[in-house]
Scaffold this motif. Structure first.
Motif, PDB file in Angstrom:
ATOM      1  N   THR A  91      26.601  16.965  39.828  1.00 35.08           N
ATOM      2  CA  THR A  91      25.678  16.544  38.772  1.00 35.08           C
ATOM      3  C   THR A  91      25.553  17.638  37.705  1.00 35.08           C
ATOM      4  O   THR A  91      25.926  18.788  37.925  1.00 35.08           O
ATOM      5  CB  THR A  91      24.276  16.246  39.338  1.00 35.08           C
ATOM      6  OG1 THR A  91      23.735  17.438  39.915  1.00 35.08           O
ATOM      7  CG2 THR A  91      24.337  15.123  40.364  1.00 35.08           C
ATOM      8  N   LYS A  92      25.036  17.219  36.553  1.00 33.28           N
ATOM      9  CA  LYS A  92      24.718  18.162  35.486  1.00 33.28           C
ATOM     10  C   LYS A  92      23.475  17.644  34.778  1.00 33.28           C
ATOM     11  O   LYS A  92      23.135  16.459  34.872  1.00 33.28           O
ATOM     12  CB  LYS A  92      25.886  18.297  34.504  1.00 33.28           C
ATOM     13  CG  LYS A  92      26.226  17.025  33.746  1.00 33.28           C
ATOM     14  CD  LYS A  92      27.386  17.271  32.800  1.00 33.28           C
ATOM     15  CE  LYS A  92      27.740  16.002  32.032  1.00 33.28           C
ATOM     16  NZ  LYS A  92      28.881  16.227  31.102  1.00 33.28           N
ATOM     17  N   THR A  93      22.812  18.504  34.050  1.00 29.44           N
ATOM     18  CA  THR A  93      21.603  18.120  33.335  1.00 29.44           C
ATOM     19  C   THR A  93      21.902  18.025  31.844  1.00 29.44           C
ATOM     20  O   THR A  93      22.514  18.923  31.265  1.00 29.44           O
ATOM     21  CB  THR A  93      20.483  19.146  33.575  1.00 29.44           C
ATOM     22  OG1 THR A  93      20.206  19.213  34.980  1.00 29.44           O
ATOM     23  CG2 THR A  93      19.221  18.743  32.833  1.00 29.44           C
ATOM     24  N   VAL A  94      21.502  16.894  31.240  1.00 26.49           N
ATOM     25  CA  VAL A  94      21.731  16.686  29.809  1.00 26.49           C
ATOM     26  C   VAL A  94      20.391  16.447  29.113  1.00 26.49           C
ATOM     27  O   VAL A  94      19.453  15.910  29.702  1.00 26.49           O
ATOM     28  CB  VAL A  94      22.671  15.488  29.562  1.00 26.49           C
ATOM     29  CG1 VAL A  94      24.041  15.752  30.156  1.00 26.49           C
ATOM     30  CG2 VAL A  94      22.095  14.193  30.132  1.00 26.49           C
ATOM     31  N   LYS A  95      20.334  16.860  27.859  1.00 22.96           N
ATOM     32  CA  LYS A  95      19.126  16.658  27.059  1.00 22.96           C
ATOM     33  C   LYS A  95      19.178  15.290  26.398  1.00 22.96           C
ATOM     34  O   LYS A  95      20.193  14.904  25.827  1.00 22.96           O
ATOM     35  CB  LYS A  95      19.006  17.751  25.997  1.00 22.96           C
ATOM     36  CG  LYS A  95      18.793  19.143  26.557  1.00 22.96           C
ATOM     37  CD  LYS A  95      18.592  20.158  25.453  1.00 22.96           C
ATOM     38  CE  LYS A  95      18.377  21.558  26.013  1.00 22.96           C
ATOM     39  NZ  LYS A  95      17.168  21.646  26.876  1.00 22.96           N
ATOM     40  N   THR A  96      18.090  14.526  26.477  1.00 22.51           N
ATOM     41  CA  THR A  96      18.016  13.192  25.885  1.00 22.51           C
ATOM     42  C   THR A  96      16.676  13.025  25.189  1.00 22.51           C
ATOM     43  O   THR A  96      15.800  13.901  25.270  1.00 22.51           O
ATOM     44  CB  THR A  96      18.170  12.097  26.960  1.00 22.51           C
ATOM     45  OG1 THR A  96      16.922  11.943  27.670  1.00 22.51           O
ATOM     46  CG2 THR A  96      19.268  12.428  27.955  1.00 22.51           C
ATOM     47  N   ILE A 100      16.590   2.205  38.206  1.00 20.90           N
ATOM     48  CA  ILE A 100      17.796   1.840  38.940  1.00 20.90           C
ATOM     49  C   ILE A 100      18.753   3.018  39.079  1.00 20.90           C
ATOM     50  O   ILE A 100      19.318   3.265  40.157  1.00 20.90           O
ATOM     51  CB  ILE A 100      18.525   0.675  38.230  1.00 20.90           C
ATOM     52  CG1 ILE A 100      17.607  -0.549  38.157  1.00 20.90           C
ATOM     53  CG2 ILE A 100      19.839   0.333  38.928  1.00 20.90           C
ATOM     54  CD1 ILE A 100      18.177  -1.691  37.339  1.00 20.90           C
ATOM     55  N   ALA A 101      18.947   3.763  37.981  1.00 23.38           N
ATOM     56  CA  ALA A 101      19.899   4.877  37.976  1.00 23.38           C
ATOM     57  C   ALA A 101      19.570   5.788  36.805  1.00 23.38           C
ATOM     58  O   ALA A 101      18.826   5.400  35.896  1.00 23.38           O
ATOM     59  CB  ALA A 101      21.328   4.338  37.855  1.00 23.38           C
ATOM     60  N   PRO A 102      20.109   7.011  36.797  1.00 21.03           N
ATOM     61  CA  PRO A 102      19.909   7.887  35.632  1.00 21.03           C
ATOM     62  C   PRO A 102      20.314   7.155  34.354  1.00 21.03           C
ATOM     63  O   PRO A 102      21.403   6.591  34.281  1.00 21.03           O
ATOM     64  CB  PRO A 102      20.833   9.070  35.917  1.00 21.03           C
ATOM     65  CG  PRO A 102      20.958   9.093  37.405  1.00 21.03           C
ATOM     66  CD  PRO A 102      20.913   7.662  37.847  1.00 21.03           C
ATOM     67  N   THR A 103      19.414   7.147  33.373  1.00 22.68           N
ATOM     68  CA  THR A 103      19.614   6.354  32.163  1.00 22.68           C
ATOM     69  C   THR A 103      19.524   7.246  30.932  1.00 22.68           C
ATOM     70  O   THR A 103      18.564   7.997  30.765  1.00 22.68           O
ATOM     71  CB  THR A 103      18.565   5.234  32.072  1.00 22.68           C
ATOM     72  OG1 THR A 103      18.698   4.377  33.205  1.00 22.68           O
ATOM     73  CG2 THR A 103      18.754   4.418  30.802  1.00 22.68           C
ATOM     74  N   ILE A 104      20.538   7.134  30.074  1.00 21.86           N
ATOM     75  CA  ILE A 104      20.552   7.886  28.823  1.00 21.86           C
ATOM     76  C   ILE A 104      20.432   6.913  27.668  1.00 21.86           C
ATOM     77  O   ILE A 104      21.197   5.951  27.562  1.00 21.86           O
ATOM     78  CB  ILE A 104      21.840   8.718  28.679  1.00 21.86           C
ATOM     79  CG1 ILE A 104      21.906   9.781  29.780  1.00 21.86           C
ATOM     80  CG2 ILE A 104      21.908   9.371  27.305  1.00 21.86           C
ATOM     81  CD1 ILE A 104      23.147  10.634  29.724  1.00 21.86           C
TER      82      ILE A 104
END
Length: 324
Positions: free
Chosen positions: A44-49, A137-141
């Motif tokens: 995994t990685k962390t992204v800014k949104t 449901i899942a990680p959402t961007i």
């Protein structure tokens, strides 16, 4: 035991040992490959949104997406689910086999999304309630429409997000080649001072569009580098990308060429006296663009539209020349 029989038995023993060793070697390799695949999907990685920092898979395997479907397809990623409207895009119809429809715009089935077991969801809506539903449901961007100003910026960003940087570079190089070929077709046809307007018509008014709002605008202005009329340049190529214009002043926005988005129900605009007075109309330089092809604004559609528009102009130029 004779010497000959002893040799045969020794050879058989060697063969059995080698076979056993071969079988023992294969199993750890298969297990190692399986473990490697599992680790890859779990990284995994962390992204800014716009909804803060979100942890997503480095290599997502089951993506659900709406308006950015063709960005993923351009990168060689086939999502497990998308919206019917984007699956119906005529410029990518050969690439969407096997992708499940999750419903249409405004009527997505959250239950269908859930059954697809996505590990990443990409959406364009800024509606907070939409994000809340998907993020359960899942990680959402969320990437709002208009975030990216051109195809290069957009596909490069998706390449970085999804670990497909090289695929993005390769696709964009091909995109540039195709765009240059389309522009080359217009050399000697488009003259200095020619201007181009992208619009739609209704019974009472017209809608004029800029370079980042579909209707062929990206293909005309950004892809083919065609020049808008001064008023379009001033009013519609920035944050504002469309405008309702009354028939009485449409001549101020109408260029030497007009690209008019139409649908099967639209008719009658040709008989309007104001319409007939426009230079583009009198010179046979109006081109009808079908909305089911030109409302799309993704990278794959834009290059396809630019190629079609270039061919339209070339063909019309030949027809007009033959009539003189």
């Amino acid at each position: 035991m004779t010497k000959k029989m002893w040799i045969v038995m020794m050879l058989l023993s060697v063969i059995l040992v080698l076979t056993a060793c071969g079988g023992n070697v294969k199993q750890p390799d298969e297990k190692q490959n399986q473990t490697s695949s599992e680790q890859k999907s779990e990284e995994t990685k962390t992204v800014k949104t716009i909804h803060g920092d979100i942890k997503i898979p480095v290599h997502p395997q089951r993506v659900v997406v709406d308006l950015y479907l063709n960005d993923l397809l351009a990168l060689g990623i086939k999502p497990v689910g998308s919206v019917k409207y984007y699956l119906d895009n005529p410029f990518s119809k050969d690439l969407v086999q096997g992708i499940t429809s999750i419903g249409d715009r405004g009527s997505v089935s959250i239950e269908k999304v859930l059954t697809l077991q996505p590990d990443l969801i990409l959406i364009g809506s800024k509606d907070a309630s939409e994000y809340e539903k998907y993020s359960k449901i899942a990680p959402t961007i969320v990437i709002p429409y208009g975030t990216y100003k051109n195809v290069h910026e957009e596909l490069t960003a998706f390449g970085e997000l999804l670990g497909k940087e090289q695929e993005a570079k390769t696709w964009l190089a091909q995109y540039d080649q195709r765009m240059q070929a389309a522009r080359d077709k217009l050399k000697g046809i488009v003259q200095p001072g020619d201007t181009f307007t992208v619009m739609e018509a209704s019974e009472k008014e017209y809608y004029v569009y800029g370079d980042n709002f579909g209707r062929g605008g990206q293909a005309v202005y950004r892809g083919l580098n065609l020049t808008p009329p001064p008023l379009v340049q001033k009013e519609l190529l920035g944050e504002t990308q469309w405008k309702s214009v009354s028939k009485e002043v449409i001549n101020q926005y109408a260029g030497s060429y007009i690209f008019l988005t139409v649908n099967k129900d639209l008719g009658g605009y040709e008989g309007d006296s104001i319409w007939k007075s426009l230079n583009a109309v009198r010179q046979g330089k109006v081109f009808e663009l079908q909305e089911d092809r030109y409302w799309y604004f993704d990278p794959i559609a834009i290059v396809g539209q630019a190629e079609e528009i270039a061919d339209m102009i070339v063909q019309r130029n030949k027809e007009n020349a033959a009539q003189k």
